[in-house]
Design an enzyme around this catalytic site. Structure first.
Site, PDB file in Angstrom:
ATOM      1  N   LYS A   1      -2.941  14.687  -8.296  1.00 47.98           N
ATOM      2  CA  LYS A   1      -4.287  14.886  -8.871  1.00 47.98           C
ATOM      3  C   LYS A   1      -4.235  14.804 -10.391  1.00 47.98           C
ATOM      4  O   LYS A   1      -5.255  14.964 -11.060  1.00 47.98           O
ATOM      5  CB  LYS A   1      -4.848  16.262  -8.462  1.00 47.98           C
TER       6      LYS A   1
ATOM      7  N   LYS B   1      -2.857  17.013 -12.269  1.00 50.20           N
ATOM      8  CA  LYS B   1      -3.043  18.368 -12.806  1.00 50.20           C
ATOM      9  C   LYS B   1      -1.683  18.993 -13.109  1.00 50.20           C
ATOM     10  O   LYS B   1      -0.814  19.041 -12.247  1.00 50.20           O
ATOM     11  CB  LYS B   1      -3.772  19.238 -11.773  1.00 50.20           C
TER      12      LYS B   1
HETATM   13  N1  C2G Z   1     -14.695  26.591  -9.385  1.00 47.11           N
HETATM   14  C1  C2G Z   1     -15.929  27.216  -9.627  1.00 47.11           C
HETATM   15  N2  C2G Z   1     -16.232  27.602 -10.875  1.00 47.11           N
HETATM   16  C2  C2G Z   1     -15.355  27.407 -11.904  1.00 47.11           C
HETATM   17  C3  C2G Z   1     -14.113  26.796 -11.661  1.00 47.11           C
HETATM   18  C4  C2G Z   1     -13.792  26.391 -10.375  1.00 47.11           C
HETATM   19  O1  C2G Z   1     -16.735  27.398  -8.695  1.00 47.11           O
HETATM   20  N3  C2G Z   1     -15.719  27.817 -13.152  1.00 47.11           N
HETATM   21  C5  C2G Z   1     -14.397  26.165  -8.009  1.00 47.11           C
HETATM   22  C6  C2G Z   1     -14.205  24.655  -7.889  1.00 47.11           C
HETATM   23  O2  C2G Z   1     -15.477  24.015  -7.768  1.00 47.11           O
HETATM   24  C7  C2G Z   1     -13.371  24.547  -6.611  1.00 47.11           C
HETATM   25  C8  C2G Z   1     -12.532  25.832  -6.648  1.00 47.11           C
HETATM   26  O3  C2G Z   1     -13.169  26.728  -7.588  1.00 47.11           O
HETATM   27  O4  C2G Z   1     -14.231  24.597  -5.466  1.00 47.11           O
HETATM   28  C9  C2G Z   1     -11.108  25.585  -7.098  1.00 47.11           C
HETATM   29  O5  C2G Z   1     -11.164  24.933  -8.354  1.00 47.11           O
HETATM   30  P1  C2G Z   1      -9.879  24.058  -8.781  1.00 47.11           P
HETATM   31  O6  C2G Z   1      -8.655  24.860  -8.602  1.00 47.11           O
HETATM   32  O7  C2G Z   1     -10.177  23.407 -10.092  1.00 47.11           O
HETATM   33  O8  C2G Z   1      -9.896  22.959  -7.600  1.00 47.11           O
HETATM   34  P2  C2G Z   1      -9.779  21.377  -7.737  1.00 47.11           P
HETATM   35  O9  C2G Z   1      -8.680  21.036  -8.653  1.00 47.11           O
HETATM   36  O10 C2G Z   1     -11.152  20.900  -8.001  1.00 47.11           O
HETATM   37  O11 C2G Z   1      -9.257  20.969  -6.273  1.00 47.11           O
HETATM   38  O12 C2G Z   1      -9.277  18.577  -2.209  1.00 47.11           O
HETATM   39  C10 C2G Z   1     -10.054  19.257  -3.162  1.00 47.11           C
HETATM   40  C11 C2G Z   1      -9.248  19.584  -4.392  1.00 47.11           C
HETATM   41  O13 C2G Z   1      -8.010  20.200  -4.051  1.00 47.11           O
HETATM   42  C12 C2G Z   1     -10.073  20.522  -5.277  1.00 47.11           C
END
Ligand code: C2G
Length: 132
Positions: A44, A46
């Site tokens: 990803k 990340k």
């Molecule tokens: N999130 C949120 N508010 C934030 C930050 C994150 O609601 N201020 C939510 C994101 O929308 C996501 C979850 O928290 O639903 C986890 O965020 P991340 O760890 O950034 O996930 P991501 O990298 O988007 O991975 O297959 C899907 C991916 O693995 C999603």
């Protein structure tokens, strides 16, 4: 029992994550979090501060989370939904529309993202602080 699943990296766990998990749990009775492995995070693009096992431990300590499983690729969602008999798939709405194809297998709900907080922002702010 209504089962909910959500996916993510959850690095540098913060209140935005907790708010998402709390609302995800309130959609049903049992919440599974598919947590991105270190390898999948590389895919990803990340860079994680915490390793998978630390991120897993943190998530397992949250009262809203019932089970943490590894997220190893983009393609596993359909199998997960079938294997765990999931009723609802939910994600923050920064993913709005991206997972609509799962509507064939379960309900798909996008939840409003919590504004002004992200793991990236935390890292940037910490880098700006003078470490004593
Ligand atoms: N999130 C949120 N508010 C934030 C930050 C994150 O609601 N201020 C939510 C994101 O929308 C996501 C979850 O928290 O639903 C986890 O965020 P991340 O760890 O950034 O996930 P991501 O990298 O988007 O991975 O297959 C899907 C991916 O693995 C999603």
């Amino acid at each position: 029992m209504k089962k909910v699943i959500t996916y993510g990296t959850f690095d540098l766990l913060h209140y935005g994550h907790i708010h998402l998990l709390k609302r995800a749990k309130s959609l049903g009775d049992y919440l599974i979090v598919a947590l991105s492995t270190n390898e999948f995070n590389n895919l990803k693009g990340k860079q994680c501060f915490f390793e998978y096992k630390e991120r897993k431990k943190l998530l397992e300590a949250i009262r809203y989370v019932d089970l943490v499983i590894p997220e190893e690729n983009w393609e596993q969602k359909v199998n997960d939904i079938k294997e765990y008999k999931i009723d609802i798939f939910t994600m923050g709405n920064d993913w709005m529309g991206k997972f609509d194809y799962l509507q064939e297998y379960c309900e798909v709900i996008y939840l409003p993202r919590t504004p002004e907080i992200s793991s990236t922002m935390i890292k940037k702010k910490l880098n700006g602080l003078k470490s004593d």
